[in-house]
Design a protein around this motif. Structure first.
Motif, PDB file in Angstrom:
ATOM      1  N   LEU A   1       0.997  -1.114   0.136  1.00 14.36           N
ATOM      2  CA  LEU A   1      -0.132   0.124  -0.080  1.00 14.36           C
ATOM      3  C   LEU A   1       0.918   1.138  -0.056  1.00 14.36           C
ATOM      4  O   LEU A   1       0.239   2.179  -0.758  1.00 14.36           O
ATOM      5  CB  LEU A   1      -0.869  -0.135   1.176  1.00 14.36           C
ATOM      6  CG  LEU A   1      -1.924   1.158   1.426  1.00 14.36           C
ATOM      7  CD1 LEU A   1      -2.715   1.501   0.094  1.00 14.36           C
ATOM      8  CD2 LEU A   1      -2.710   0.793   2.730  1.00 14.36           C
ATOM      9  N   THR A   2       1.925   1.188   0.635  1.00 14.39           N
ATOM     10  CA  THR A   2       2.865   2.275   0.834  1.00 14.39           C
ATOM     11  C   THR A   2       3.361   2.684  -0.660  1.00 14.39           C
ATOM     12  O   THR A   2       3.957   3.885  -0.666  1.00 14.39           O
ATOM     13  CB  THR A   2       3.910   1.959   1.585  1.00 14.39           C
ATOM     14  OG1 THR A   2       4.759   0.859   1.270  1.00 14.39           O
ATOM     15  CG2 THR A   2       3.553   1.803   3.303  1.00 14.39           C
ATOM     16  N   GLU A   3       3.481   2.070  -1.555  1.00 11.70           N
ATOM     17  CA  GLU A   3       4.011   2.198  -2.858  1.00 11.70           C
ATOM     18  C   GLU A   3       2.653   3.057  -3.878  1.00 11.70           C
ATOM     19  O   GLU A   3       2.849   3.374  -4.892  1.00 11.70           O
ATOM     20  CB  GLU A   3       4.243   1.063  -3.699  1.00 11.70           C
ATOM     21  CG  GLU A   3       5.396   0.628  -2.986  1.00 11.70           C
ATOM     22  CD  GLU A   3       5.826  -0.426  -3.799  1.00 11.70           C
ATOM     23  OE1 GLU A   3       5.362  -1.171  -4.746  1.00 11.70           O
ATOM     24  OE2 GLU A   3       7.040  -1.340  -3.082  1.00 11.70           O
ATOM     25  N   ASN A   4       1.430   2.820  -3.341  1.00 12.73           N
ATOM     26  CA  ASN A   4       0.126   3.335  -4.104  1.00 12.73           C
ATOM     27  C   ASN A   4       0.213   5.063  -3.899  1.00 12.73           C
ATOM     28  O   ASN A   4       0.485   5.687  -3.150  1.00 12.73           O
ATOM     29  CB  ASN A   4      -1.032   3.006  -3.484  1.00 12.73           C
ATOM     30  CG  ASN A   4      -2.221   3.277  -4.250  1.00 12.73           C
ATOM     31  OD1 ASN A   4      -2.499   4.403  -4.577  1.00 12.73           O
ATOM     32  ND2 ASN A   4      -3.030   2.280  -4.699  1.00 12.73           N
ATOM     33  N   PRO A   5       0.137   5.502  -5.412  1.00 14.98           N
ATOM     34  CA  PRO A   5       0.201   6.936  -5.414  1.00 14.98           C
ATOM     35  C   PRO A   5      -0.747   7.709  -4.447  1.00 14.98           C
ATOM     36  O   PRO A   5      -0.511   8.879  -4.228  1.00 14.98           O
ATOM     37  CB  PRO A   5       0.158   7.223  -6.878  1.00 14.98           C
ATOM     38  CG  PRO A   5      -0.473   5.995  -7.557  1.00 14.98           C
ATOM     39  CD  PRO A   5       0.043   4.809  -6.801  1.00 14.98           C
ATOM     40  N   VAL A   6      -1.985   7.258  -4.272  1.00 17.02           N
ATOM     41  CA  VAL A   6      -3.160   7.697  -3.557  1.00 17.02           C
ATOM     42  C   VAL A   6      -2.398   7.927  -1.954  1.00 17.02           C
ATOM     43  O   VAL A   6      -2.444   8.725  -1.398  1.00 17.02           O
ATOM     44  CB  VAL A   6      -4.238   7.106  -3.573  1.00 17.02           C
ATOM     45  CG1 VAL A   6      -5.231   7.551  -2.546  1.00 17.02           C
ATOM     46  CG2 VAL A   6      -4.845   7.458  -4.841  1.00 17.02           C
ATOM     47  N   PHE A   7      -1.726   6.788  -1.741  1.00 19.87           N
ATOM     48  CA  PHE A   7      -1.262   6.834  -0.042  1.00 19.87           C
ATOM     49  C   PHE A   7      -0.209   7.797  -0.214  1.00 19.87           C
ATOM     50  O   PHE A   7      -0.015   8.453   1.029  1.00 19.87           O
ATOM     51  CB  PHE A   7      -0.748   5.331  -0.180  1.00 19.87           C
ATOM     52  CG  PHE A   7       0.092   5.077   1.366  1.00 19.87           C
ATOM     53  CD1 PHE A   7      -0.737   4.377   2.434  1.00 19.87           C
ATOM     54  CD2 PHE A   7       1.272   5.429   1.516  1.00 19.87           C
ATOM     55  CE1 PHE A   7      -0.205   4.439   3.774  1.00 19.87           C
ATOM     56  CE2 PHE A   7       2.008   5.265   2.792  1.00 19.87           C
ATOM     57  CZ  PHE A   7       1.225   4.811   3.791  1.00 19.87           C
TER      58      PHE A   7
ATOM     59  N   SER B   1      -4.874  11.920  -7.877  1.00 19.33           N
ATOM     60  CA  SER B   1      -4.124  10.544  -7.976  1.00 19.33           C
ATOM     61  C   SER B   1      -4.898   9.569  -8.289  1.00 19.33           C
ATOM     62  O   SER B   1      -4.481   8.810  -9.084  1.00 19.33           O
ATOM     63  CB  SER B   1      -3.196  10.428  -6.662  1.00 19.33           C
ATOM     64  OG  SER B   1      -2.442  11.300  -6.413  1.00 19.33           O
ATOM     65  N   LEU B   2      -6.057   9.406  -7.665  1.00 10.61           N
ATOM     66  CA  LEU B   2      -7.096   8.146  -7.968  1.00 10.61           C
ATOM     67  C   LEU B   2      -7.632   8.462  -9.392  1.00 10.61           C
ATOM     68  O   LEU B   2      -7.739   7.539 -10.141  1.00 10.61           O
ATOM     69  CB  LEU B   2      -8.265   8.373  -6.922  1.00 10.61           C
ATOM     70  CG  LEU B   2      -9.310   7.282  -7.151  1.00 10.61           C
ATOM     71  CD1 LEU B   2      -8.957   5.884  -7.000  1.00 10.61           C
ATOM     72  CD2 LEU B   2     -10.477   7.509  -6.324  1.00 10.61           C
ATOM     73  N   ASN B   3      -7.885   9.652  -9.678  1.00 16.52           N
ATOM     74  CA  ASN B   3      -8.510   9.937 -11.093  1.00 16.52           C
ATOM     75  C   ASN B   3      -7.265   9.387 -12.026  1.00 16.52           C
ATOM     76  O   ASN B   3      -7.875   8.912 -13.195  1.00 16.52           O
ATOM     77  CB  ASN B   3      -8.848  11.260 -11.194  1.00 16.52           C
ATOM     78  CG  ASN B   3     -10.140  11.687 -10.708  1.00 16.52           C
ATOM     79  OD1 ASN B   3     -11.044  10.812 -10.698  1.00 16.52           O
ATOM     80  ND2 ASN B   3     -10.206  12.791 -10.129  1.00 16.52           N
ATOM     81  N   VAL B   4      -6.030   9.713 -11.880  1.00 16.88           N
ATOM     82  CA  VAL B   4      -4.952   9.319 -12.766  1.00 16.88           C
ATOM     83  C   VAL B   4      -4.786   7.887 -12.882  1.00 16.88           C
ATOM     84  O   VAL B   4      -4.633   7.460 -13.890  1.00 16.88           O
ATOM     85  CB  VAL B   4      -3.583   9.861 -12.263  1.00 16.88           C
ATOM     86  CG1 VAL B   4      -2.491   9.142 -13.124  1.00 16.88           C
ATOM     87  CG2 VAL B   4      -3.715  11.341 -12.595  1.00 16.88           C
ATOM     88  N   LEU B   5      -5.058   7.153 -11.949  1.00 18.69           N
ATOM     89  CA  LEU B   5      -5.126   5.720 -11.914  1.00 18.69           C
ATOM     90  C   LEU B   5      -6.097   5.113 -12.760  1.00 18.69           C
ATOM     91  O   LEU B   5      -6.120   4.460 -13.428  1.00 18.69           O
ATOM     92  CB  LEU B   5      -5.185   4.992 -10.517  1.00 18.69           C
ATOM     93  CG  LEU B   5      -4.177   5.388  -9.354  1.00 18.69           C
ATOM     94  CD1 LEU B   5      -4.215   4.883  -8.032  1.00 18.69           C
ATOM     95  CD2 LEU B   5      -2.914   4.659 -10.203  1.00 18.69           C
ATOM     96  N   LEU B   6      -7.320   5.733 -12.547  1.00 18.47           N
ATOM     97  CA  LEU B   6      -8.426   5.333 -13.408  1.00 18.47           C
ATOM     98  C   LEU B   6      -8.429   5.609 -14.978  1.00 18.47           C
ATOM     99  O   LEU B   6      -8.762   4.862 -15.722  1.00 18.47           O
ATOM    100  CB  LEU B   6      -9.852   5.953 -12.882  1.00 18.47           C
ATOM    101  CG  LEU B   6     -10.152   5.616 -11.449  1.00 18.47           C
ATOM    102  CD1 LEU B   6     -11.503   6.606 -10.991  1.00 18.47           C
ATOM    103  CD2 LEU B   6     -10.747   4.099 -11.267  1.00 18.47           C
TER     104      LEU B   6
ATOM    105  N   ALA C   1      -6.145   1.441  -8.284  1.00 20.83           N
ATOM    106  CA  ALA C   1      -7.239   2.104  -7.850  1.00 20.83           C
ATOM    107  C   ALA C   1      -8.169   1.594  -6.950  1.00 20.83           C
ATOM    108  O   ALA C   1      -8.575   2.055  -5.860  1.00 20.83           O
ATOM    109  CB  ALA C   1      -8.218   2.385  -9.160  1.00 20.83           C
ATOM    110  N   ARG C   2      -8.501   0.154  -7.008  1.00 21.04           N
ATOM    111  CA  ARG C   2      -9.133  -0.478  -6.205  1.00 21.04           C
ATOM    112  C   ARG C   2      -8.638  -0.568  -4.469  1.00 21.04           C
ATOM    113  O   ARG C   2      -9.201  -0.354  -3.661  1.00 21.04           O
ATOM    114  CB  ARG C   2      -9.291  -2.069  -6.605  1.00 21.04           C
ATOM    115  CG  ARG C   2      -9.973  -2.824  -5.605  1.00 21.04           C
ATOM    116  CD  ARG C   2     -11.489  -2.507  -5.439  1.00 21.04           C
ATOM    117  NE  ARG C   2     -11.875  -1.897  -4.369  1.00 21.04           N
ATOM    118  CZ  ARG C   2     -13.135  -1.199  -4.244  1.00 21.04           C
ATOM    119  NH1 ARG C   2     -14.175  -1.826  -5.227  1.00 21.04           N
ATOM    120  NH2 ARG C   2     -13.760  -0.531  -3.098  1.00 21.04           N
ATOM    121  N   GLN C   3      -7.466  -0.588  -4.675  1.00 17.69           N
ATOM    122  CA  GLN C   3      -6.390  -0.469  -3.371  1.00 17.69           C
ATOM    123  C   GLN C   3      -6.596   0.739  -2.822  1.00 17.69           C
ATOM    124  O   GLN C   3      -6.688   0.981  -1.773  1.00 17.69           O
ATOM    125  CB  GLN C   3      -4.918  -0.779  -3.714  1.00 17.69           C
ATOM    126  CG  GLN C   3      -4.010  -0.821  -2.436  1.00 17.69           C
ATOM    127  CD  GLN C   3      -2.814  -1.251  -3.007  1.00 17.69           C
ATOM    128  OE1 GLN C   3      -2.112  -0.236  -3.825  1.00 17.69           O
ATOM    129  NE2 GLN C   3      -1.902  -2.160  -2.312  1.00 17.69           N
TER     130      GLN C   3
END
Length: 378
Positions: A335-341, A356-361, A369-371
């Protein structure tokens, strides 16, 4: 190791890299509700914010302990229960259950500890007795008061001038006080009110001493993070800090994390305006996820303007998210690698996290995005 997470600290008025006292057990305390009525959306913002912070800390450290108290003895509780001719215990049990159900509906996980003030009166009496013995409190006419001038650092958290503190606290100008800023640790109970035996006579604790006793019992006298709404900085947190530092002779809290107020359609919530929005009522009209996302629509320290349009936007966004990640499992990467985190590591920067979530989508990085949605409790 350089800390990934930075948090704004009310005590220093600055963003600081978060370093726990004990990396093996990060300890948080959140001021919970006084259970005399239904929780409104302003009461829900802090638990939602701390819930996300807790999830982040669990990704960074092996153990996180969260205590969120229940204040089940208070003037408002006594008055409200009497108006309904209901025993105080069943009255507070009922509203505690409603509160916990409402928070669960918003995706807020149950805390590690949910102490009730009435369960910790012996610990409160012990702290008060110790404060008297070490010269920071005194008994007078059945009351015990904290001696504010005995603690030179009083006011350092809220940074208010003394005359303003006395005014804001609406402190009773009782003749038995040594100083008008002194606040009550113990008071006599009136006939028919809940009462406990103490060295100063039958009575009940003041509000501020409750949190000092419960946090020390469950988290130790010195812990990492204390959360709550901006309205609690003074007098509640200022008084908690004073009595805890004076009784334990050590620092109390390293980070004070305060969330901003919630307005409704641009106005302050108030009974007189009839615009107090209760979580209980909103859950009859929309999902807990939509309420949660609306409470996350501004950075947590900023004021949040709750509007019907914002709630509708949250419902639309959730529908969009659900369509995008339907049937997708969360990424197995840390999780610590997720851009939203990583965005949230900047003092829980929700707007940055949503971008950041919108970029993932947009980039179809759907497992990530699910993470990210799981991280935000959505």
């Amino acid at each position: 190791m350089m800390s990934m997470l930075s948090l704004y600290n009310t005590a220093s008025r600055a963003k600081e890299a978060f370093v726990p006292i004990d990396p093996a057990d990060v300890r948080l305390y959140l001021c919970g509700p006084t259970v005399y009525s239904y929780a409104h959306i302003g009461n829900a913002r802090g638990p939602v914010v701390i819930d996300i912070l807790r999830t982040m800390l669990e990704a960074l450290y092996p153990k996180v302990t969260l205590a969120r108290n229940i204040t089940d003895i208070d003037d408002k509780i006594i008055t409200s229960a009497a108006e309904l001719n209901e025993p105080i215990e069943s009255f507070t049990d009922r509203f505690t259950a409603i509160y916990e159900s409402n928070m669960a509906s918003l995706g807020v996980r149950a805390p590690t500890h949910s102490p009730r003030a009435t369960q910790y009166v012996p610990q409160m009496i012990q702290i008060i007795d110790d404060l008297i013995k070490n010269g920071h409190a005194y008994a007078a006419e059945g009351h015990v008061l904290f001696d504010v001038p005995s603690y030179p650092e009083y006011g350092a958290l809220s940074r208010r001038p003394r005359d303003e503190m006395v005014s804001v606290a609406r402190i009773d100008k009782a003749t038995y006080k040594k100083d008008e800023a002194d606040f009550v640790l113990w008071k006599p109970s009136k006939d028919g009110e809940p009462s406990w035996d103490s060295p100063w006579g039958a009575g009940r604790p003041g509000w501020h001493i409750e949190c000092s006793a419960m946090s020390a019992a469950l988290l130790g006298p010195h812990f990492d993070i204390h959360g709550g709404g901006l309205d609690l900085i003074f007098p509640h947190h200022e008084n908690e800090r004073a009595q805890s530092c004076c009784v334990h002779k050590q620092p109390f809290v390293n980070w004070w994390v305060h969330n901003g107020f919630v307005q409704v359609e641009g106005q302050k919530m108030s009974k007189s305006l009839g615009n107090v929005l209760l979580v209980h009522d909103l859950l009859q009209q929309t999902s807990g996820r939509a309420i949660r996302l609306t409470l996350l629509s501004a950075q947590y320290r900023q004021p949040l303007n709750w509007t019907a349009a914002a709630l509708q936007q949250s419902e639309n966004l959730l529908a969009k998210f659900d369509r995008a990640v339907e049937g997708v499992d969360a990424a197995q990467t840390p999780l610590t690698e997720n851009p939203v985190f990583l965005a949230l590591c900047d003092d829980l920067n929700i707007p940055k996290a949503m971008a950041s979530l919108n970029v993932l989508l947009k980039e179809k990085r759907l497992p990530e995005a699910r993470q990210a949605l799981n991280l935000m409790g959505l």
